[in-house]
Design a protein around this motif. Structure first.
Motif, PDB file in Angstrom:
ATOM      1  N   UNK A  44       0.834  -1.210   0.000  1.00 21.41           N
ATOM      2  CA  UNK A  44       0.000   0.000   0.000  1.00 21.41           C
ATOM      3  C   UNK A  44       0.858   1.245   0.000  1.00 21.41           C
ATOM      4  N   UNK A  45       1.951   1.218  -0.758  1.00 25.80           N
ATOM      5  CA  UNK A  45       2.868   2.371  -0.846  1.00 25.80           C
ATOM      6  C   UNK A  45       2.126   3.607  -1.352  1.00 25.80           C
ATOM      7  N   UNK A  46       2.674   4.758  -1.007  1.00 27.45           N
ATOM      8  CA  UNK A  46       2.107   6.009  -1.530  1.00 27.45           C
ATOM      9  C   UNK A  46       2.515   6.219  -2.995  1.00 27.45           C
ATOM     10  N   UNK A  47       3.362   5.344  -3.509  1.00 24.84           N
ATOM     11  CA  UNK A  47       3.821   5.381  -4.920  1.00 24.84           C
ATOM     12  C   UNK A  47       4.618   6.636  -5.248  1.00 24.84           C
ATOM     13  N   UNK A  48       5.255   7.189  -4.254  1.00 23.80           N
ATOM     14  CA  UNK A  48       6.068   8.394  -4.524  1.00 23.80           C
ATOM     15  C   UNK A  48       7.523   8.038  -4.831  1.00 23.80           C
ATOM     16  N   UNK A  49       7.823   6.753  -4.938  1.00 19.34           N
ATOM     17  CA  UNK A  49       9.194   6.326  -5.269  1.00 19.34           C
ATOM     18  C   UNK A  49      10.111   6.274  -4.064  1.00 19.34           C
ATOM     19  N   UNK A  50       9.534   6.353  -2.863  1.00 20.64           N
ATOM     20  CA  UNK A  50      10.351   6.480  -1.657  1.00 20.64           C
ATOM     21  C   UNK A  50      11.121   5.185  -1.358  1.00 20.64           C
ATOM     22  N   UNK A  51      10.422   4.042  -1.415  1.00 17.49           N
ATOM     23  CA  UNK A  51      11.092   2.754  -1.143  1.00 17.49           C
ATOM     24  C   UNK A  51      12.259   2.544  -2.109  1.00 17.49           C
ATOM     25  N   UNK A  52      12.027   2.626  -3.429  1.00 15.09           N
ATOM     26  CA  UNK A  52      13.141   2.442  -4.370  1.00 15.09           C
ATOM     27  C   UNK A  52      14.268   3.463  -4.185  1.00 15.09           C
ATOM     28  N   UNK A  53      13.965   4.687  -3.776  1.00 18.20           N
ATOM     29  CA  UNK A  53      15.033   5.683  -3.570  1.00 18.20           C
ATOM     30  C   UNK A  53      15.911   5.288  -2.383  1.00 18.20           C
ATOM     31  N   UNK A  54      15.295   4.844  -1.272  1.00 17.75           N
ATOM     32  CA  UNK A  54      16.102   4.403  -0.119  1.00 17.75           C
ATOM     33  C   UNK A  54      16.816   3.080  -0.424  1.00 17.75           C
ATOM     34  N   UNK A  55      16.182   2.237  -1.265  1.00 21.50           N
ATOM     35  CA  UNK A  55      16.856   0.998  -1.667  1.00 21.50           C
ATOM     36  C   UNK A  55      18.166   1.357  -2.352  1.00 21.50           C
ATOM     37  N   UNK A  56      18.110   2.319  -3.267  1.00 25.57           N
ATOM     38  CA  UNK A  56      19.324   2.722  -3.988  1.00 25.57           C
ATOM     39  C   UNK A  56      20.345   3.369  -3.060  1.00 25.57           C
ATOM     40  N   UNK A  57      19.857   4.111  -2.065  1.00 28.84           N
ATOM     41  CA  UNK A  57      20.793   4.718  -1.104  1.00 28.84           C
ATOM     42  C   UNK A  57      21.614   3.602  -0.434  1.00 28.84           C
TER      43      UNK A  57
END
Ligand code: IMP
Length: 427
Positions: free
Chosen positions: A126-139
């Motif tokens: 139920x992500x907000x779909x703002x790309x937050x998970x993938x951005x922290x994954x890349x971090x």
């Protein structure tokens, strides 16, 4: 010099923006330390109602430095829109500073957020779909791009060429999507970077200078403790640390420089997105809470799931964050309930539990054990002192303090700035 963390004690949306706004008038620096534009902080002041996603709630005080810390991931397009909205409404951005160590949310992060959620089926979160998970994954994967690179054309070009080649392999070979065009992404982000350039600075130095000069610093959390990847209802969590520990890594202040932690709790419970919510009410009471409090997400507009106050996760949150005081928000929403539930323990497979289990499947099976408190059936929005509250409301607050094991210092009794009871000085 007090440095205070404002942390969400539940699943986010506790009203942290409003509490930061209350504290910011006594502060010189406000630092947002985690999350991205998945957060939504509502502040109501003389200028009207403002929904903030990335800009710290200190922005309404011209003398406050409002810092977007290194622990935040920044979607530059969304940030510029928010900055434009604030300027259009007469709010000065002079105090705004963005960490040069903050990571960027890139277009492929948003695409991947959507593709992952679609392909994860029953395990989607139920992500907000703002790309937050993938951005922290890349971090964490050492594949991120930071604000500092956005200011250096050659470095940005080189880094993006490498990272985008990786991402395009993922998009085309795993998901069968079209690849993103390098020149298009580069020129779009380079021009966004140019517009943000004058705000981008090494903010940990600014924060350390403020600490050395004994300034008052407010560390603004986003989301809530139960959305923390370690302490939350994993995997139904966000991807950065909303907890007080995250305030140090995300702001440039050391743990030894933080002396207070204010936990923010709603007088009931809500959650938006998937995952366990033991005190959720799938009935007319839950519906009534949602309608009375207009419980719809600030960022996505999704209806929030509603239920009674959960003392089990509350107590846990107090401990995990080392809360020194609590701000209880939206107490007035309970004005018309003749009886109010307080979850004081869970029952799991016949056993009584006083803490939330770490296995999410067990957490899903937890049933709350309730105490019932009498309602006060009187409007409380005009109350400004604790003693002005009807006795049943005072008893409710006192009982929550016992259940939480932490004093309630602030109580909000209405949405306006002044509709707050200060029981105890916080700064
Ligand atoms: P994401 O961080 O956007 O991927 O979302 C992960 C989970 O955290 C989802 O259940 C979201 O609904 C929830 N979430 C993220 N940000 C917030 C917030 O600011 N308030 C409440 N829930 C949030």
């Amino acid at each position: 010099m007090p440095a205070i963390v404002v942390v969400g004690g539940q699943w986010g949306d506790e009203g942290k923006g409003r509490i930061v706004d209350h504290l910011a008038k006594q502060a010189q620096v406000v630092v947002r330390y985690s999350g991205g534009n998945n957060a939504g902080h509502t502040v109501i002041n003389d200028g009207g109602t403002f929904d903030l996603h990335l800009v710290p709630a200190g922005i309404f005080y011209p003398s406050v430095r409002s810092v977007i810390g290194n622990g935040v991931v920044v979607d530059p397009e969304s940030l510029l829109q928010e900055m434009q909205m604030l300027e259009d409404r007469g709010v000065s951005l002079e105090g705004l500073v963005i960490s040069d160590r903050a990571h960027l949310v890139m277009p492929y992060h948003k695409t991947l957020d959507r593709l992952q959620e679609q392909s994860w089926g029953d395990w989607s979160i139920g992500s907000t779909m703002r790309g937050i998970g993938p951005a922290y994954t890349d971090k964490a994967a050492r594949l991120g791009i930071r604000m500092a690179e956005l200011l250096d054309e050659e470095a940005f070009r080189d880094r993006l060429a490498f990272v985008l080649a990786e991402k395009n392999r993922l998009l085309t070979q795993m998901y069968g999507e079209a690849p993103l065009d390098f020149e298009e992404v580069f020129s779009r982000y380079w021009s966004l970077g140019q517009r943000l350039a004058r705000y981008i600075k090494p903010t940990e130095r600014l924060v350390q200078e403020a600490a050395a000069a004994q300034r008052t610093i407010v560390l603004e959390g986003a989301q809530g403790t139960l959305l923390d990847p370690d302490y939350g209802t994993y995997p139904y969590v966000t991807s950065s640390h909303p907890t007080a520990g995250g305030a140090a890594t995300g702001s440039g202040l050391a743990p030894t420089q933080i002396d207070r932690v204010m936990g923010v709790f709603k007088a009931y419970c809500t959650r938006v997105g998937d995952g366990p919510l033991p005190t959720e009410l799938h009935n007319e009471i839950g519906e009534r809470l949602r309608t009375l409090a207009h419980e719809y997400g600030v960022t996505t507009g999704r209806p929030r799931r509603c239920g009674w106050f959960d003392g089990v996760i509350g107590r846990y949150s107090v401990q995990i964050n080392g809360m020194t005081a609590v701000a209880l928000t939206r107490l007035d929403i309970l004005d018309t309930f003749s009886e109010i539930g307080i979850g004081v323990a869970y029952e799991l497979d016949g056993q009584r539990l006083d803490y939330p289990p770490s296995n999410v499947a067990e957490m899903e099976r937890c049933r709350p054990i309730y105490e019932t408190a009498p309602g006060w059936l009187t409007p409380i929005t005009a109350c400004r002192r604790f003693e002005d509250l009807p006795p049943a409301a005072q008893q409710y607050v006192t009982r929550l303090e016992q259940v939480l094991g932490c004093p309630v210092a602030l109580i909000s009794v209405g949405p306006q700035r002044e509709e707050i009871i200060v029981r105890q000085a916080v700064l």
